[in-house]
Structure formats: C-alpha cells, structure tokens
Design a protein around this motif. Structure first.
Motif, PDB file in Angstrom:
ATOM      1  N   PRO A 112       0.900  -1.152   0.025  1.00 20.45           N
ATOM      2  CA  PRO A 112       0.085  -0.148  -0.111  1.00 20.45           C
ATOM      3  C   PRO A 112       0.858   1.183   0.077  1.00 20.45           C
ATOM      4  O   PRO A 112       1.959   1.310   0.665  1.00 20.45           O
ATOM      5  CB  PRO A 112      -0.771  -0.077   1.384  1.00 20.45           C
ATOM      6  N   ALA A 113       0.362   2.313  -0.861  1.00 18.63           N
ATOM      7  CA  ALA A 113       1.133   3.528  -0.756  1.00 18.63           C
ATOM      8  C   ALA A 113       0.897   4.450   0.388  1.00 18.63           C
ATOM      9  O   ALA A 113       1.536   5.613   0.057  1.00 18.63           O
ATOM     10  CB  ALA A 113       0.903   4.012  -2.337  1.00 18.63           C
ATOM     11  N   GLU A 114       0.099   4.135   0.986  1.00 17.65           N
ATOM     12  CA  GLU A 114      -0.345   5.319   2.099  1.00 17.65           C
ATOM     13  C   GLU A 114       0.865   5.386   3.115  1.00 17.65           C
ATOM     14  O   GLU A 114       0.540   6.653   3.884  1.00 17.65           O
ATOM     15  CB  GLU A 114      -1.641   4.903   2.780  1.00 17.65           C
ATOM     16  N   GLN A 115       1.774   4.615   3.229  1.00 19.03           N
ATOM     17  CA  GLN A 115       2.647   4.797   4.327  1.00 19.03           C
ATOM     18  C   GLN A 115       4.266   5.030   3.843  1.00 19.03           C
ATOM     19  O   GLN A 115       4.996   4.028   3.783  1.00 19.03           O
ATOM     20  CB  GLN A 115       2.654   3.655   5.263  1.00 19.03           C
ATOM     21  N   PRO A 116       4.603   6.172   3.040  1.00 19.48           N
ATOM     22  CA  PRO A 116       5.667   6.275   2.426  1.00 19.48           C
ATOM     23  C   PRO A 116       6.815   6.389   3.361  1.00 19.48           C
ATOM     24  O   PRO A 116       6.792   6.871   4.377  1.00 19.48           O
ATOM     25  CB  PRO A 116       5.811   7.610   1.439  1.00 19.48           C
ATOM     26  N   ALA A 117       7.919   5.777   3.036  1.00 17.81           N
ATOM     27  CA  ALA A 117       9.060   5.644   4.079  1.00 17.81           C
ATOM     28  C   ALA A 117       9.869   7.154   3.967  1.00 17.81           C
ATOM     29  O   ALA A 117      10.298   7.451   2.748  1.00 17.81           O
ATOM     30  CB  ALA A 117      10.000   4.517   3.904  1.00 17.81           C
ATOM     31  N   VAL A 177       7.476  14.206   4.175  1.00 16.59           N
ATOM     32  CA  VAL A 177       7.139  13.160   3.266  1.00 16.59           C
ATOM     33  C   VAL A 177       7.014  13.932   1.963  1.00 16.59           C
ATOM     34  O   VAL A 177       6.571  14.925   1.717  1.00 16.59           O
ATOM     35  CB  VAL A 177       5.559  12.426   3.641  1.00 16.59           C
ATOM     36  N   LEU A 178       7.749  13.119   0.983  1.00 13.36           N
ATOM     37  CA  LEU A 178       7.733  13.552  -0.392  1.00 13.36           C
ATOM     38  C   LEU A 178       6.494  13.439  -0.995  1.00 13.36           C
ATOM     39  O   LEU A 178       5.763  12.683  -1.254  1.00 13.36           O
ATOM     40  CB  LEU A 178       8.770  12.776  -1.295  1.00 13.36           C
ATOM     41  N   GLU A 179       5.632  14.797  -1.391  1.00 14.23           N
ATOM     42  CA  GLU A 179       4.687  14.489  -2.290  1.00 14.23           C
ATOM     43  C   GLU A 179       4.694  13.954  -3.593  1.00 14.23           C
ATOM     44  O   GLU A 179       5.658  14.158  -4.213  1.00 14.23           O
ATOM     45  CB  GLU A 179       4.282  16.117  -2.269  1.00 14.23           C
ATOM     46  N   PRO A 180       3.714  13.300  -4.135  1.00 14.11           N
ATOM     47  CA  PRO A 180       3.773  12.637  -5.439  1.00 14.11           C
ATOM     48  C   PRO A 180       3.724  13.676  -6.444  1.00 14.11           C
ATOM     49  O   PRO A 180       3.641  14.979  -6.262  1.00 14.11           O
ATOM     50  CB  PRO A 180       2.603  11.931  -5.350  1.00 14.11           C
ATOM     51  N   ALA A 181       4.067  13.335  -7.532  1.00 14.86           N
ATOM     52  CA  ALA A 181       4.201  14.285  -8.755  1.00 14.86           C
ATOM     53  C   ALA A 181       2.911  14.931  -8.879  1.00 14.86           C
ATOM     54  O   ALA A 181       1.753  14.058  -8.807  1.00 14.86           O
ATOM     55  CB  ALA A 181       4.690  13.398 -10.063  1.00 14.86           C
ATOM     56  N   ALA A 182       3.144  16.124  -9.689  1.00 20.83           N
ATOM     57  CA  ALA A 182       1.839  16.787  -9.853  1.00 20.83           C
ATOM     58  C   ALA A 182       1.990  17.418 -11.309  1.00 20.83           C
ATOM     59  O   ALA A 182       0.888  17.948 -11.707  1.00 20.83           O
ATOM     60  CB  ALA A 182       1.692  18.134  -8.899  1.00 20.83           C
ATOM     61  N   HIS A 183       2.986  17.299 -11.984  1.00 18.83           N
ATOM     62  CA  HIS A 183       3.151  17.609 -13.438  1.00 18.83           C
ATOM     63  C   HIS A 183       3.628  16.649 -14.233  1.00 18.83           C
ATOM     64  O   HIS A 183       3.835  15.517 -13.895  1.00 18.83           O
ATOM     65  CB  HIS A 183       4.319  18.764 -13.533  1.00 18.83           C
ATOM     66  N   GLY A 184       3.353  16.811 -15.615  1.00 25.33           N
ATOM     67  CA  GLY A 184       3.664  15.860 -16.670  1.00 25.33           C
ATOM     68  C   GLY A 184       3.170  14.447 -16.648  1.00 25.33           C
ATOM     69  O   GLY A 184       1.778  14.409 -15.757  1.00 25.33           O
ATOM     70  N   GLY A 193      -4.374   7.526  -9.666  1.00 25.00           N
ATOM     71  CA  GLY A 193      -4.366   6.679  -8.283  1.00 25.00           C
ATOM     72  C   GLY A 193      -3.191   6.000  -8.102  1.00 25.00           C
ATOM     73  O   GLY A 193      -2.912   5.121  -7.137  1.00 25.00           O
ATOM     74  N   PHE A 194      -2.261   6.140  -9.077  1.00 29.07           N
ATOM     75  CA  PHE A 194      -0.838   5.623  -9.147  1.00 29.07           C
ATOM     76  C   PHE A 194      -0.153   6.672  -8.368  1.00 29.07           C
ATOM     77  O   PHE A 194       0.323   7.595  -9.052  1.00 29.07           O
ATOM     78  CB  PHE A 194      -0.492   5.158 -10.306  1.00 29.07           C
ATOM     79  N   ARG A 195       0.530   6.544  -7.299  1.00 32.34           N
ATOM     80  CA  ARG A 195       1.503   7.249  -6.476  1.00 32.34           C
ATOM     81  C   ARG A 195       2.908   7.457  -7.206  1.00 32.34           C
ATOM     82  O   ARG A 195       3.600   6.533  -7.343  1.00 32.34           O
ATOM     83  CB  ARG A 195       1.891   6.884  -5.133  1.00 32.34           C
ATOM     84  N   MET A 196       3.304   8.454  -7.905  1.00 30.87           N
ATOM     85  CA  MET A 196       4.592   8.595  -8.730  1.00 30.87           C
ATOM     86  C   MET A 196       5.226   9.540  -8.006  1.00 30.87           C
ATOM     87  O   MET A 196       5.108  10.658  -7.757  1.00 30.87           O
ATOM     88  CB  MET A 196       4.276   9.036 -10.264  1.00 30.87           C
ATOM     89  N   GLU A 197       6.877   9.422  -7.920  1.00 30.63           N
ATOM     90  CA  GLU A 197       7.518  10.195  -7.510  1.00 30.63           C
ATOM     91  C   GLU A 197       7.736  11.419  -8.428  1.00 30.63           C
ATOM     92  O   GLU A 197       7.988  11.256  -9.768  1.00 30.63           O
ATOM     93  CB  GLU A 197       8.970   9.585  -6.993  1.00 30.63           C
ATOM     94  N   PRO A 198       7.952  12.705  -8.085  1.00 28.51           N
ATOM     95  CA  PRO A 198       8.061  13.599  -9.176  1.00 28.51           C
ATOM     96  C   PRO A 198       9.326  13.769  -9.818  1.00 28.51           C
ATOM     97  O   PRO A 198      10.469  12.951  -9.528  1.00 28.51           O
ATOM     98  CB  PRO A 198       8.198  14.884  -8.182  1.00 28.51           C
ATOM     99  N   SER A 199       9.683  14.156 -10.858  1.00 30.89           N
ATOM    100  CA  SER A 199      10.761  13.995 -11.772  1.00 30.89           C
ATOM    101  C   SER A 199      11.725  15.069 -11.264  1.00 30.89           C
ATOM    102  O   SER A 199      11.429  15.854 -10.405  1.00 30.89           O
ATOM    103  CB  SER A 199      10.474  14.557 -13.375  1.00 30.89           C
ATOM    104  N   ALA A 200      13.026  14.971 -11.695  1.00 33.02           N
ATOM    105  CA  ALA A 200      14.101  15.736 -11.393  1.00 33.02           C
ATOM    106  C   ALA A 200      13.712  17.198 -11.642  1.00 33.02           C
ATOM    107  O   ALA A 200      14.006  18.388 -10.884  1.00 33.02           O
ATOM    108  CB  ALA A 200      15.299  15.674 -12.148  1.00 33.02           C
TER     109      ALA A 200
END
Length: 479
Positions: A112-117, A177-184, A193-200
């Motif tokens: 589950p993606a609700e508990q990022p490390a 906590v690193l917020e998921p990607a918002a762009h692109g 619904g897919f938790r994606m890390e932001p790009s560089a």
C-alpha cells in the motif's frame, strides 16, 4: 538483530548484472543506475539503511540478485545479516568469464502506498570491490556478499532488553514526506491513483518555489541596473516583484528610482490617484509617525490587483524639472522599509547621478538585466565594472550580482523561427560571457506578453513563467 526486525515496512531490493537495480519501500519504487554492480549494491544498501535509521531498528528485506532470492536484515548502523537461507538456487563460487547476463528479475509485489518511508542520512558499511582485481578472481556481487561475516550467526535476542530513557524516544517523524508528482505524465498517473515520485525537473521547481517563499529578518532591497536604455530593466522589476510577492506573501513594493521620469508607471496598473515618490517624500514625517497606521501608505502607491505588489511611481510632472537627490532617496527608503519587507528598485541610465549611487548604498542584491543585443550586454558589463572599481560594498554587489539575459524584446512584430534561433544563440553567448564574473546568470525566453502594455504574470507563457521563477529564486538566494 533479526528478532528486532518487523515485517513493516515491506522492502524488496533487486540487483541486476547490467548496472541497474531497484529498491521498493511500501510500494514506492526507487530505481538505481550506476557504473557497476558494486555501486548499485552500495546505493541499495544506503536507501535501506536510511530507512532503518529513521525507524531506529533493523528492517527485513527480501532480495533478488544473480544468485536468486533471499531475506536479509539491515541494521540502522549498516550491518547486514542473513535472516533465513538466502538463496533458492545453488550459490556460485566464482563468476565465469563468459557467464550469461540475467536480464529479467521477478517483479516486486507493491505494498500500500499510504505509508511512504522517509529517509535520514546514515552511514552504510560496505566493502568496495578492489579496482584492479582480475575478473576470474571476483566474487559475484550479491546481497549475500554484503553480509558481515564477522558477526555471529543471528540468534534469538534475550527476553529482557535494555531499558531506554523516554527522553531518548520520540514518535514524531522529522523528515518531510515527499509529495507525489503533480506535473507531466507522472502527475497524470498520480491523479489516476498511481503514486508517482516527481521528476528531477519538478523537484527543481519545488526548490525554487521554496526559496522564493522564504521570509527573512529585516527588509531587503533589490536594485535593477543597466546604464543602457532598452535593456529590460522595467519588465525585470515587474516580474521579480510579482513572483516574490505571490509566493512569499511579503509586502513588496516596486520603486521607480529614475532621476527624472521613469516608465514603471506605464507598464503597471494605476490606482485611484496620481501620487508619486515626491508626494511620499513630502508626507514622510506623517508616514514615519508612530501614530500612523499601515494602510496610509496606499495613498502614495499603486496596488497591482493580480500580482499583489505595490508600485511607487517616479515624478511625472509635465515640466520634468526635478531630479531626485541622494537625501530624497534616503527619506523614501526609510519610509518604505517601515511598510514593506521587500523593495525592488528600477533605475535610470546614469550611474553617476546622486540618486543612482545612493540607491546602491541601500542595496542588498544587485540584478543586471540585458537583452540579447551586444550594446546592451556591453553596457551591463561596464555597469558591473564601474561598481567593482569603486570597491567595498559596491564591488561586493557586482561580484554577487544576478544577470538576467532575455532572448529578445522585438516590439514591431512576432519573430520568425530563424530570428528566434539567432536570438537564442546570442543570448547563450552573452550568458556564457557573464557567468565567470557574477553569482548567477538566468536566461529568459522571448514572450510577446513582455513587449508592450501593462505586464501581468498570468499573461506569460508557462516556459516564461518558469524561467522568471528561476530568476527570482537566484535573487532570493542573495537575501
């Protein structure tokens, strides 16, 4: 150590022979790419150790590497031990010279993606592979090869553990906590619904926003200077004021410090009056009185309703026979620093004038705008050279200046494709020329919204907005 390791968080690590790998922590993937397998292993163990250090206890890790699958335990100090029989396939003793590469590995089961490390820096204790060891003497790089062989085999921990002080324990999570990607495309997948890390690129933009959003102790004064007209000074003042005011929320004023009559008032909104800097100076005694409230400053400045900053216009009387003096600059600056946290000053084209030199005396950060035209660039160089030759505070401002190179401000017509290419090449040449002499150089693309009429941040193209955000962040780093 194993008895302290829990099944949470779910961590799966993959090590491939092609210099890539992946660590998945509670469903969040951390791809790894390095020069060799040993470097991939070190980076994987660093990520896992950071997680263990953050939790304050060992963590269990399922592994997939060229030897098969296994289970290891990693401590907060970077010690690695086997938690169970580590391999499902026979272990190799040596890597044959022509061993086939494994190009696929079992997929990690996402948790589950609700508990990022969150991560906290911690040392990783690994043993690097000797640089000149013959290939046939190398052992295969696997997670098992990182196990500390000097450690005794894991045994059950005693039932009684050492009692720790409550002062040494905290349940607060210090790392953000690193917020998921918002762009692109990453942002689109996040919305699905897919938790994606932001790009560089998105992480860099977030850092620029964080920089311009800071508050600093005491007021700051920015001077925008170039002794050549048409160098983009006024648009630069407007854009820096708009971005800093929008993101920081700090009271911001753009002040037209032209010695006679400037153009800042022509490129911005006018309020319900015609007052200028001379009216403010005439009323300075009242404005500096302890009994005067902050709202009274609105009688003398012109608020920008969209971009949230105020404008103090230069004298616009028809005779134009008054030149602002050094003493008047001191008075106006004293008034403005009482009502505003940030002052962005436009300037005239005469570095010898009294008001220009007194402006520099009050300046904390120097900005030198230039368009991609050689005479504007040469004037900018001479402006910096003049300040540097004066020594002291002036020379320090020149060395720490931010140069902003705009590709073009063609006011007659939209530029053709070839003209835009030439403008970009010339802007790059000028930027490269200034880079060794100042703290930062930022390029701004051509945008017709900056050519004529009142300037509005929202009217700019996204690429132009992003470039000006980078410019404002470069300026704010000097505060």
């Amino acid at each position: 150590m194993e008895t302290q390791a829990l099944d949470f968080p779910k961590i799966h690590a993959v090590l491939r022979t092609n210099g890539t790998g992946e660590v998945t922590i509670n469903g969040t993937s951390h791809p790894i790419q390095a020069d060799d397998e040993a470097a991939v292993l070190r980076e994987a163990l660093r990520l896992i150790t950071d997680t263990a250090a953050h939790l304050g206890r060992p963590v269990k890790v399922t592994t997939t590497d060229p030897d098969g699958q296994g289970l290891i335990v990693v401590s907060p100090e970077g010690h690695v031990s086997e938690a169970a029989p580590a391999k499902t396939a026979p272990r190799r003793q040596k890597a044959p010279a022509a061993a086939p590469l494994i190009t696929s590995v079992p997929e990690a089961v996402p948790a589950p993606a609700e508990q990022p490390a969150a991560t906290v820096a911690a040392p990783v204790q690994t043993t690097p592979t000797p640089a000149h060891e013959p290939d046939e003497a190398k052992q295969p790089v696997t997670f098992a090869s990182s196990v500390d062989q000097s450690q005794s085999p894991p045994t059950a921990a005693p039932e009684q553990s050492t009692r720790r002080s409550l002062k040494e324990t905290s349940f607060l999570v210090s790392a953000p906590v690193l917020e998921p990607a918002a762009h692109g495309w990453r942002g689109i997948l996040t919305k699905l619904g897919f938790r994606m890390e932001p790009s560089a690129e998105e992480l860099t933009e977030r850092e620029d926003i964080r920089t311009v959003s800071q508050h600093w102790p005491g007021p700051r004064t920015v001077a925008v200077v170039n002794r050549k007209g048409g160098a983009n000074k006024t648009p630069t003042v407007v854009m820096l004021s708009a971005i800093l005011a929008r993101y920081s929320g700090a009271a911001t004023v753009a002040w037209d410090n032209n010695e006679s009559q400037g153009t800042l008032g022509w490129r911005t909104e006018q309020g319900g009056h015609n007052n200028s800097v001379l009216d403010l100076i005439d009323s300075s005694q009242t404005l500096l009185s302890p009994s005067t409230n902050a709202a009274e400053i609105a009688r003398f400045v012109h608020h920008q309703t969209s971009d949230k900053f105020d404008v103090l216009r230069s004298d616009e009387n028809e005779e134009g026979d008054h030149e602002v003096t050094a003493e008047e600059v001191d008075i106006a600056h004293q008034v403005l620093t009482r009502y505003y946290r940030l002052i962005v000053m436009d300037s005239g084209n005469t570095a010898r004038s009294a008001n220009w030199r007194q402006m520099i005396h009050h300046t904390n950060q120097l900005v030198v705008p230039v368009t991609a035209i050689e005479d504007r660039a040469e004037a900018a160089r001479l402006t910096l050279q003049t300040l540097e030759s004066r020594g002291g505070h002036d020379a320090e401002l020149a060395r720490n200046a931010v140069v902003i190179v705009s590709e073009s401000t063609d006011s007659k017509r939209s530029m053709s494709g070839d003209a835009l290419k030439r403008a970009k090449a010339e802007a790059q040449r000028i930027a490269d020329g200034f880079a060794p002499h100042v703290r930062a150089v930022v390029r701004i693309p051509y945008d017709p919204a900056l050519v004529n009429g009142p300037i509005r941040y929202e009217a700019l193209q996204p690429a132009t907005q992003r470039a000006w955000l980078a410019a404002a962040a470069a300026v704010a780093k000097g505060f």
